[in-house]
Design a protein around this motif. Structure first.
Motif, PDB file in Angstrom:
ATOM      1  N   SER A 242       0.762  -1.169  -0.022  1.00 23.24           N
ATOM      2  CA  SER A 242       0.103  -0.132   0.093  1.00 23.24           C
ATOM      3  C   SER A 242       0.743   1.315   0.111  1.00 23.24           C
ATOM      4  O   SER A 242       0.510   2.200  -0.874  1.00 23.24           O
ATOM      5  N   ILE A 243       1.935   1.112   0.742  1.00 20.52           N
ATOM      6  CA  ILE A 243       2.686   2.625   0.988  1.00 20.52           C
ATOM      7  C   ILE A 243       3.625   2.675  -0.143  1.00 20.52           C
ATOM      8  O   ILE A 243       3.669   3.960  -0.595  1.00 20.52           O
TER       9      ILE A 243
ATOM     10  N   SER B 297       2.731   1.618  -3.578  1.00 13.69           N
ATOM     11  CA  SER B 297       1.985   1.934  -4.512  1.00 13.69           C
ATOM     12  C   SER B 297       1.532   3.513  -4.239  1.00 13.69           C
ATOM     13  O   SER B 297       1.345   4.163  -5.393  1.00 13.69           O
ATOM     14  N   PHE B 298       1.296   3.787  -3.204  1.00 18.76           N
ATOM     15  CA  PHE B 298       0.910   5.308  -3.020  1.00 18.76           C
ATOM     16  C   PHE B 298       1.854   6.265  -3.163  1.00 18.76           C
ATOM     17  O   PHE B 298       1.584   7.059  -3.790  1.00 18.76           O
TER      18      PHE B 298
END
Length: 313
Positions: free
Chosen positions: A306-307, A309-310
């Protein structure tokens, strides 16, 4: 309304930062208590309005670590002031954290009176409040930097009740066990549908209906997710160019000019997001790739994905 901690620093020092989700305010209470999205504190607990270091220490103690604020507030504190505060209370873990960060953000050294610190190491981020890595020890201040990434590129993930509940579900493990239980032909058909669905949704964001050839190229890229490899500039450029049919629009490196996202309206009203300046692009991407290629151990893969890709978007 009288703020304390991070909210006070942002408002009084004209610091450019996202407002904290929970702010500290001076209220008519006898002790510190959380009321909704506010940390209510009595006036006697709040530092004086002009005590910048006091508000930094208040924030670190009561609100946790907010690096985007601390990176701007700490360099504004003169070295003699923070040195005198530490010399007066060398056992304070909050002062040790502040001094550790002050030296990093200023590139200078605090000329403290105490040569060595005998106190136990303290983590910069409280593992009960944040998702953290194993950490690196700083022997000078006896502080463990346990953030995700580095102090120059540190992703902060709060361990909220909602997030912890999801982590306790062990979703990735359950998904793996489920897919392994499926017959191979059913799994392959399911993946084929998922690839096509993701392709259509990705292009729909850009209000584009991909041609069959472009959709096929995108699906082939999605399939590469099953073959992990090290991220580098050449690989990321190749991934982007693989789905761009116009050769004149293809990239050869990380971007070197400012771009933006638009909702279709003309002028400033159409700008929905302005990415970091191009001169920051390479350093940010290098930090992001380092985090992806050498992820901290014991951190849930879904959190890491998540981090990364963000940050990439």
């Amino acid at each position: 309304m009288q703020y304390a901690g991070y909210a006070h620093l942002i408002n009084q020092d004209s610091i450019s930062a996202i407002a904290p989700a929970i702010s500290a305010e001076v209220r008519s209470v006898t002790r510190k208590e959380t009321i909704g999205q506010t940390i209510a504190v009595p006036a006697k607990l709040a530092p004086a309005p002009d005590d910048r270091l006091g508000h930094v220490l208040f924030a670190i103690k009561h609100e946790g670590i907010n690096l985007q604020v601390l990176a701007q507030a700490l360099p504004a504190i003169p070295e003699p002031e923070i040195r005198q505060a530490f010399d007066a209370a060398p056992n304070s873990q909050y002062l040790r954290k502040a001094c550790f960060l002050w030296e990093h953000f200023t590139g200078e050294t605090i000329r403290r009176a105490t040569e060595s610190i005998q106190q136990a190491y303290v983590p910069l981020f409280n593992p009960k409040a944040y998702i953290t890595g194993q950490g690196q020890k700083n022997p000078r201040w006896r502080v463990i930097f346990n953030g995700l990434g580095t102090l120059d590129y540190c992703i902060t993930v709060r361990r909220t009740r909602e997030l912890q509940a999801l982590l306790d579900e062990h979703l990735l493990q359950k998904a793996t066990e489920f897919t392994e239980s499926l017959p191979k032909d059913i799994l392959n058909r399911t993946l084929a549908w998922a690839y096509l669905h993701e392709t259509r949704d990705s292009y729909a964001i850009e209000n584009e209906a991909p041609s069959e050839d472009k959709a096929t190229r995108f699906v082939n890229l999605l399939k590469q997710a099953h073959s992990p490899r090290k991220l580098d500039e050449d690989y990321l450029v190749d991934l982007q160019n693989a789905v761009i049919s116009n050769v004149f629009s293809q990239a050869v490196s990380f971007r070197t000019e400012q771009n933006y996202l638009s909702n279709g309206l003309r002028g400033a009203l159409g700008v929905t997001y302005v990415p970091p300046a191009p001169e920051l692009s390479r350093s940010l991407m290098e930090q992001l790739m380092a985090l992806a290629n050498q992820p901290p151990e014991a951190v849930d893969p879904l959190v890491l994905a998540s981090i990364v890709s963000f940050g990439f978007v």
